[in-house]
Design an enzyme around this catalytic site. Structure first.
Site, PDB file in Angstrom:
ATOM      1  N   SER A 274      95.502 -85.050-129.235  1.00  0.00           N
ATOM      2  CA  SER A 274      95.204 -85.668-127.942  1.00  0.00           C
ATOM      3  C   SER A 274      96.343 -86.607-127.545  1.00  0.00           C
ATOM      4  CB  SER A 274      93.889 -86.450-127.986  1.00  0.00           C
ATOM      5  OG  SER A 274      93.651 -87.065-126.736  1.00  0.00           O
TER       6      SER A 274
ATOM      7  N   THR B 189     105.161 -87.198-129.000  1.00  0.00           N
ATOM      8  CA  THR B 189     105.619 -86.628-127.729  1.00  0.00           C
ATOM      9  C   THR B 189     106.897 -87.319-127.259  1.00  0.00           C
ATOM     10  OG1 THR B 189     103.346 -86.064-127.162  1.00  0.00           O
ATOM     11  CG2 THR B 189     104.938 -86.154-125.346  1.00  0.00           C
TER      12      THR B 189
ATOM     13  N   VAL C 247      99.616 -91.861-132.401  1.00  0.00           N
ATOM     14  CA  VAL C 247     100.516 -90.954-133.111  1.00  0.00           C
ATOM     15  C   VAL C 247     100.979 -89.839-132.171  1.00  0.00           C
ATOM     16  CG1 VAL C 247     100.710 -89.340-135.058  1.00  0.00           C
ATOM     17  CG2 VAL C 247      99.505 -91.507-135.355  1.00  0.00           C
ATOM     18  N   CYS C 248     100.059 -89.301-131.373  1.00  0.00           N
ATOM     19  CA  CYS C 248     100.419 -88.223-130.432  1.00  0.00           C
ATOM     20  C   CYS C 248     101.396 -88.719-129.369  1.00  0.00           C
ATOM     21  CB  CYS C 248      99.168 -87.647-129.775  1.00  0.00           C
ATOM     22  SG  CYS C 248      98.011 -86.905-130.949  1.00  0.00           S
ATOM     23  N   ASP C 249     101.171 -89.915-128.883  1.00  0.00           N
ATOM     24  CA  ASP C 249     102.062 -90.539-127.906  1.00  0.00           C
ATOM     25  C   ASP C 249     103.467 -90.652-128.494  1.00  0.00           C
ATOM     26  OD1 ASP C 249     101.998 -92.942-125.468  1.00  0.00           O
ATOM     27  OD2 ASP C 249     103.470 -93.181-127.074  1.00  0.00           O
TER      28      ASP C 249
END
Length: 164
Positions: free
Chosen positions: A54, A64, A59-61
């Site tokens: 998500s 990316t 962590v995803c931020d």
């Protein structure tokens, strides 16, 4: 079926796993404007596909941002795929001032997740993973992160991408 963990809890991966040397399978995902996007849209370009559970998590931020910052100087394309709705992906890009990030949603029918073997059955998220494809869609690097809240191996993925 492959098993990984997410927040230290076992989850089962569904779909057809891919490996280095395979021709990357096609998929259909949605762009932020709800148009359908297939792998063939990027034919003739090398591709780094960054997969996140998500986009709205720390962590995803960071994943990316890191891949887009480090790989954007290369002659290719960086795609971030998640099951977030296209509207949420668009809002995330706008609120973070990231105009060149290509986010794609696999929410509609999990086409990408099925084709690459990264659907977390228990959560209906995609497992954190990275796939690097050459200009002819041959897989030159794959990583499915064993613990979904950990970072991928940025250095290995970026080296594979830069050395195509």
């Amino acid at each position: 079926m492959t098993q990984i963990t997410f927040k230290q809890e076992p989850v089962t991966l569904l779909g057809s796993p891919v490996k280095v040397g395979d021709t990357a399978p096609d998929f259909t995902v949605l762009a932020n404007d709800l148009s359908e996007v297939n792998l063939s849209k990027y034919d003739g370009k090398k591709k780094l596909i960054s997969v996140v559970p998500s986009i709205d998590t720390g962590v995803c931020d960071q994943q990316t941002r890191k891949f887009n910052q480090e790989a954007s100087q290369e002659d290719g394309v960086v795609l971030t795929i998640s099951v977030d709705l296209p509207f949420a992906q668009k809002r995330w890009c706008a609120s973070n001032g990231l105009d060149n990030v290509i986010t794609l949603s696999d929410h509609k029918d999990l086409s990408f997740g099925k084709s690459y073997g990264v659907i977390m059955e228990e959560l209906r998220f995609l497992a954190r993973s990275v796939f690097v494809l050459d200009e002819n869609n041959k897989l030159v690097y794959t990583e499915v992160v064993p613990e979904g809240t950990d970072f991928p191996d940025f250095e290995a993925a970026l080296n594979a991408y830069k050395n195509i």
